[in-house]
Write a protein that holds these residues in place. Structure first.
Motif, mmCIF file in Angstrom:
data_model
loop_
_atom_site.group_PDB
_atom_site.id
_atom_site.type_symbol
_atom_site.label_atom_id
_atom_site.label_comp_id
_atom_site.label_asym_id
_atom_site.label_seq_id
_atom_site.Cartn_x
_atom_site.Cartn_y
_atom_site.Cartn_z
ATOM 1 N N LEU A 9 -9.707 -4.743 3.522
ATOM 2 C CA LEU A 9 -8.671 -4.941 2.506
ATOM 3 C C LEU A 9 -9.274 -5.299 1.153
ATOM 4 N N LEU A 40 -4.490 -1.979 10.412
ATOM 5 C CA LEU A 40 -3.862 -2.575 9.233
ATOM 6 C C LEU A 40 -2.538 -1.881 8.914
ATOM 7 N N ARG A 41 -2.500 -0.582 9.097
ATOM 8 C CA ARG A 41 -1.235 0.135 8.895
ATOM 9 C C ARG A 41 -0.181 -0.352 9.892
ATOM 10 N N PHE A 45 0.529 -2.876 6.326
ATOM 11 C CA PHE A 45 -0.132 -2.527 5.069
ATOM 12 C C PHE A 45 -0.012 -1.012 4.848
ATOM 13 N N GLU A 46 0.387 -0.626 3.644
ATOM 14 C CA GLU A 46 0.482 0.789 3.313
ATOM 15 C C GLU A 46 -0.855 1.234 2.724
ATOM 16 N N ILE A 47 -1.566 2.074 3.459
ATOM 17 C CA ILE A 47 -2.880 2.551 3.047
ATOM 18 C C ILE A 47 -2.816 4.074 2.971
ATOM 19 N N LEU A 56 -5.171 1.006 -0.960
ATOM 20 C CA LEU A 56 -4.122 0.062 -0.551
ATOM 21 C C LEU A 56 -2.990 0.145 -1.556
ATOM 22 N N VAL A 59 1.522 -4.242 0.327
ATOM 23 C CA VAL A 59 1.263 -5.306 1.293
ATOM 24 C C VAL A 59 2.579 -5.645 1.981
ATOM 25 N N PRO A 60 2.589 -5.921 3.288
ATOM 26 C CA PRO A 60 3.854 -6.260 3.961
ATOM 27 C C PRO A 60 4.512 -7.486 3.365
ATOM 28 N N ALA A 66 -0.206 -10.518 6.237
ATOM 29 C CA ALA A 66 0.266 -10.522 4.853
ATOM 30 C C ALA A 66 -0.033 -11.846 4.179
ATOM 31 N N TYR A 69 -3.789 -12.284 3.539
ATOM 32 C CA TYR A 69 -4.337 -11.441 2.489
ATOM 33 C C TYR A 69 -4.144 -12.102 1.120
#
Length: 313
Positions: A9, A40-41, A45-47, A56, A59-60, A66, A69
């Protein structure tokens, strides 16, 4: 969240990074990079994947990864969508030797408050228990309740809610219809007289919940009700944990800030104690968390009890 995913991240936050470059930086295989990205997805997390590599993009909203991070505090976060009690889970972790762990939940189904009262914790709140292992005698442990109250009050004020602390363990908002409870704190500990083994500070924040869904006898409010819109729970939780982490090693600062944010000092109070009722003006807080009350018969220092605000002085 494991250390490698933290590093993934951190690398993605600086812009697009190719799979081979990530593999070299982390000293793992490209297959391992892909597995970490997919994990992570799955955590929210949107990657994005593009010609330049991974990026990235979001973030959730909430959850353990979350909150971890970008968190500037040395806590590991264990998250549950629903759990009977974050304090009970933290006690289990303490028995296993854990420390610097936060048990965080969206909902509690069997929480308890002071005097073994039910603590109704619906979805949308911030229900967490912070497990720490301070090197202090048992007699000093109540200062961690004060530290949590200060941290929660500062976080609420930074979010735009003018909160204050009610001794010994509540954070309130004063409105036209009286005081409303925003945060409750329950601290538990284990150890011997000369040393604490562990302290669990349980904190319940009425974040994005409807006060009508909370017990009426608590006269509750919530961050969303006060602000007129939902609060960012991830940001609030991070800020609370960072403030608590700063305060837990500075008891002098805890007391000074508690006095600054207190809604109890300067008030006429009635405190129900195991030895009877104490009525008078709350004039100070003494280390590690006792309330000093000026009564008709002189000053009384109260270490524990239920406090009612009677009227301003």
């Amino acid at each position: 969240m494991n250390e490698t995913r933290h590093r993934v991240l951190a690398a993605l936050a600086d812009g697009p990074v190719s799979g081979p470059a990530l593999a070299d930086e982390l000293a793992v295989s490209r297959s391992a990079v892909w597995k970490h990205v997919e994990a992570l997805r799955e955590a929210g997390f949107e990657i994005d994947s593009g010609d330049d590599g991974y990026t990235l993009s979001a973030v959730p909203e909430f959850g353990g990864p979350a909150v971890e991070y970008g968190l500037d505090a040395p806590f590991t976060v264990e998250y549950h969508d629903s759990v009977p009690s974050t304090n009970a889970r933290a006690r289990d972790l303490a028995a296993d030797g854990a420390g610097d762990v936060v048990v965080l939940a969206d909902e509690q189904t069997g929480g308890r408050g002071r005097l073994d009262r039910d603590w109704h914790s619906p979805s949308g709140g911030i229900w967490c228990s912070v497990l720490v292992r301070p090197d202090v005698p048992m007699a000093d442990a109540p200062v961690f309740t004060l530290a949590a109250a200060v941290a929660a009050t500062r976080a609420a004020r930074e979010a735009g809610v003018d909160a204050s602390i009610k001794w010994p363990n509540d954070v309130l908002v004063d409105g036209a219809d009286g005081e409303r409870k925003l945060v409750g704190i329950l601290t538990e500990m284990e150890g011997e007289a000369d040393r604490v083994s562990w302290v669990v500070v349980g904190v319940g924040v009425n974040a994005n919940v409807d006060p009508a869904d909370l017990p009426a006898e608590a006269e509750p409010t919530s961050l969303s009700a006060e602000l007129g819109e939902p609060v960012d729970r991830r940001t609030f939780t991070q800020r609370f944990l960072e403030l608590f982490d700063d305060l837990r090693t500075d008891p002098d600062a805890v007391l000074d800030e508690w006095r600054e944010y207190s809604g109890t000092l300067g008030r006429e109070v009635r405190v129900e104690t195991p030895d009877g009722e104490v009525v008078g003006e709350a004039v100070d807080v003494a280390f590690p968390g006792a309330l000093v009350v000026e009564t008709d018969d002189g000053r009384v220092t109260v270490s524990a009890g239920d406090c009612d605000h009677l009227r301003p002085v």
